[in-house]
Structure formats: structure tokens, C-alpha cells
Design an enzyme around this catalytic site. Sequence first.
Site, mmCIF file in Angstrom:
data_model
loop_
_atom_site.group_PDB
_atom_site.id
_atom_site.type_symbol
_atom_site.label_atom_id
_atom_site.label_comp_id
_atom_site.label_asym_id
_atom_site.label_seq_id
_atom_site.Cartn_x
_atom_site.Cartn_y
_atom_site.Cartn_z
ATOM 1 C CD GLU A 1 -3.080 1.025 2.417
ATOM 2 O OE1 GLU A 1 -2.690 -0.004 3.230
ATOM 3 O OE2 GLU A 1 -3.918 1.687 2.614
ATOM 4 C CG ASN B 1 -9.485 -1.822 1.197
ATOM 5 O OD1 ASN B 1 -9.090 -2.989 1.786
ATOM 6 N ND2 ASN B 1 -9.510 -0.811 2.342
ATOM 7 C CD GLU B 2 -10.250 -2.792 6.090
ATOM 8 O OE1 GLU B 2 -10.160 -1.460 6.612
ATOM 9 O OE2 GLU B 2 -9.351 -3.454 6.404
ATOM 10 C CD GLU C 1 -5.935 -4.590 4.033
ATOM 11 O OE1 GLU C 1 -5.907 -4.415 5.402
ATOM 12 O OE2 GLU C 1 -6.512 -3.822 3.410
ATOM 13 C CE1 TYR D 1 -3.227 -6.067 8.950
ATOM 14 C CE2 TYR D 1 -5.471 -5.312 8.693
ATOM 15 C CZ TYR D 1 -4.217 -5.543 8.184
ATOM 16 O OH TYR D 1 -3.960 -4.847 6.911
HETATM 17 O O1 AHR Z 1 -2.928 -2.415 6.340
HETATM 18 C C1 AHR Z 1 -3.197 -0.990 6.846
HETATM 19 C C2 AHR Z 1 -4.971 -0.809 6.702
HETATM 20 O O2 AHR Z 1 -5.489 -1.913 7.443
HETATM 21 C C3 AHR Z 1 -5.268 -1.071 5.366
HETATM 22 O O3 AHR Z 1 -5.328 0.381 4.636
HETATM 23 C C4 AHR Z 1 -6.840 -1.091 5.692
HETATM 24 O O4 AHR Z 1 -7.347 -2.092 4.667
HETATM 25 C C5 AHR Z 1 -6.787 -1.659 6.955
HETATM 26 O O5 AHR Z 1 -7.693 -1.257 7.750
#
Ligand code: AHR
Length: 530
Positions: free
Chosen positions: A57, A204-205, A334, A271
Amino acid sequence: MIRVPTPAGRLAAAALLAGTALAAPLARAAAPAATVAVQADHPGPVIAKEIYGQFAEHLGRLIYEGIWVGPDSPIPNIHGYRKDVVEALKALHVPVVRWPGGCFADEYHWRDGIGPRDKRPVRVNSNWGGVEESNAFGTHEFMDFSELIGAEAYVNGNLGTGGPQEMADWISYMTADTRSTLVQERKANGRDKPWTLHWFAVGNESWGCGGNMRADYYADLLRQTRTYLKPAPGQPTKIIAVGPSDDDTAWTETIMARAGKDIDALSMHYYDVASLNSVPKGTWKAKGSATQFNETEWFASVFGAYQTDVLISHHSAVMDKYDPEKKVALVVDEWGTWHDPEPGSNPGFLYQQNSLRDAVVAAVSLNIFHAHADRVRMANIAQMVNVLQAMILTDGPRMLLTPTYHVFDMYQGFQGATSLPVVVTGPDYSVGGRTVPAVSASAGRGTDGVTRLALANVDPGKAATVQVRLAGLKAGKVGGRILTAPAMNSVNSFDHPQVVAPAPFKDAKLSGDTVSLTLPAKSVVVLDLQ
Ligand code: AHR
């Protein structure tokens, strides 16, 4: 299909055990022994090589400095791409790269990044640190970079501040071979033949930074946009819809019900944040240090990695309802650990160190992706260089390979391999009344015919003896590599870049259909059986 027992099941059992005062102390005191049954006579689906994908990114020092230094830089480069990073990525055989975001994608206008570099507009990266975005790295630079490292290109479209027209034009610009004005413009900008575009995402998101949409609203926009996305004939482009975050199965349900027939893949973001996997639960604001952590925080990260299995299982179950033939892939585009930024770094740059803990999390996560190869057909670790669970860190002209890089390197033989079911029994690893399997494993038969077994011992305090039983495989020899280090938080630094590095593993003994070995505490081992 036989699977590694889900953490959910294991955790339920552990919860019962936790009721007895002896449970945790016993687990720590006994000599742990694990059995890993490999069903080589029941081959499963192919492990898509794209599971080893990465995410790049416009964030912090990833694109600028991490990949692109420009042709005039004193840092050795190939037409502007830094040479050391390109070589490290080539050695890893990165199958696919996702770009330009992330949250950045829904504010990125592709026309800003084409044409002479000195004429491109300067913007502000409002998501990540409010720094200047020179647009020196745009479509040509990304698509050429993908070709340079031999990776498929995954471009994330802008649904937030862009829309169908922008996305449709962008796809034509990249893939068409007509006499259209757009194609002439591409040629004038230096690219005659179209590039190959393997993946394209519609936003995205979109439930968050990509527009704060409700699932129904996004599904409608997706259907509308999809109508106009027309990659040139012969292009392999697969269209990806924004999928859920974490355990949001309601989002998955809505997208699959309303637009499941219009897409090739659904994304999922997850995450592993130590504070959020702690008891009591911490906050997003204070995630925990990447390097200064105790065993409780180590456990929280490992627990978080095992949750990947729970989340994929939940979303897969919803997808199975609408798509029993598994035509739509779940792409975890991600994933990775998210720690507090390194002290002294710009907090908007998400720069974190990478320790042995991150390597173990990567190994457990990859084993889980292998176990779900039927549905998970791409994953993109966040992120490639200098951001979050990076594969590579740079400091001006210096570069180092992180422990996570080494796991991806050791696992290379799983790219495109045929998965082989594994069943792992005992021992457990318990901290604070919570338990996970101490040994995580996966197996596959590589495209080179070699059968590989990946093993991780997530217990940082205890070695595990392992008996591997091979059903349907007559191996003549066994060898492999190990990744471990003196401490849970061992890292590679620019002054000491080899602290966490793979070494040959010679302690596996083959006898008939059994391989015996001892997995050192906090280690990752990949065995080759031939
Ligand atoms: O990877 C960092 C961020 O995490 C990305 O930009 C987003 O898609 C996610 O929330």
C-alpha cells in the site's frame, strides 16, 4: 475432509480442563509428545500459490524507499526499483501483489499516477500520516514491478471517491489492445502491449474507511459496478468483492446472497492484535509492543493466529450455503500481526519490528490457509516492506529480511502443492487458563513431487517430541530447515541481520512409515520427505 482440530473445539476442551486446578500445571510439567498423522493417500485440493501473496500500500515507507527509490537514487536500483528488495522478493517467488491499498485505494485516482513523473500532481496521503504523495509510483510502475518480480498483479479499485467509470477506464487502460484513445495514451506513456491483470477489487473495507457502507448498499454498488468492468478478452482478471472484517458473517451473508453470482472472490481482513486477543481484552489504541512483550502477550498473538481457523470456518460455512461448488474464492487479502509502531517512528507509518513471535504466527496462519485450500485461494500478508508484519525492512540503503520472510521462504514448496490432510494430537500449550495446540502442522505434495510437512511448536518454554505417521507414502530420506532463536522476542536488526535465520534441520529420523523428531521450543520446521 480431515482437518486439524479447530481451536474452537480444542478451546472448548481446554475450558473444561481449566476447571481443574491441575490442568495448566500438568500441561507444563509433562514431557510433551505429539502425533502427526499425514494422510498422503487422501490428497486434498491444491494449495493456490497465491496464498503466498503480499500487500503493498501507499503507506509509510513501503512504496517510497521500500520499493521505489527512483532511477537517480544513490541506492542501487533497476529503473527506480531498489535492487536489494527486488532480488529478495524474486528469491521468494512472490506469486501476487495487491496494490495500491488498503484505505489508500478508495481515495486514489489512477490518472494521478500516469504520464511524465514531473508533471504528476502531488496529493496528500490523508489516511497515512498526512504526508505528500508524489504519485511517482503509479500504474506503469506497479504493473512493471509485478512483471519484474514475476508476480501476478492485483489492483484494488476506488469505489469510495471514484466509481464505475474510473474503474472501467482503469481496467481498459491496463488490459485493452484496441485503437481506443485510452490505449493510445498508454502507448504514449511507454507501454505498448497490455499488461496481464489477474485480480481487481471493487473497493476496500467499504464497511469502514472505504465509505462506511451498509452491506446491502455495498452489494448494490458492487452489482452496478460489476456490470461495467470489462477486462479485455483473454485476460484472466478475477473480480473481488469487499468481504468481512474478522467475524462479521452478516456482511458475508448479504454479499453472497445479493451478489454472490457476480463475483469470483470475496475478501476477508483479519489482523492479529495481541491486546484484542488478551484477557481481559485490551484496546486497539494500545496493541502492545512488537519487541517488548512477555509470555502472556506471546500467547495472545499465538491465540490470535489460531483464531484465523475459526473465522475462515465461519465465513466458509456461510459461503457454502450460497456457493456449494466453491466457485467463489475467499481471499484473505489483509492478514498479519499489528503491533504498536516502533518508538520514534511516525505513528501513521505503521512501522513495526518483526520477531520470532511474528514468524510463529505466520507459520500457524499458513498452516490454517493450507487446511482451507478448498475455499481460501489467495492471501496477502500485510505488508511487503516497512509496514506491519513486513517481510523486509529498510533503513536508507540498508535492508534486512525479517523472521516472517524466512517462514515464507521455508514454505515456498507449498506454492501449488496438493494439500495432504493432517491430524495432530497433543500436547497443549496453556497460559492463564487458555489453551491452544502446541504443535501446528500442515502437509502437501509439491509440484516437484516432494512431500513436505510444516510444523510449528508455539510453546516458547518446552520442546515437543513428535512422531509423524505417514499413510500412503514411502519416503527414503528426510531433511529440512528450522527457524528458531534464543528469545521469544529475538529480531533481526540492521546491525545484526542474521539473529533469526533458517538453519538445516538434521534431527528427524525416518524409520518405515514413521518420522521422529524433537521440535525445539518456539520453532518452525519444514521437512522434505522424498
Ligand atoms: O493495512 C493497513 C490498513 O488496514 C489498510 O489500509 C486497511 O484496509 C486496513 O484497515
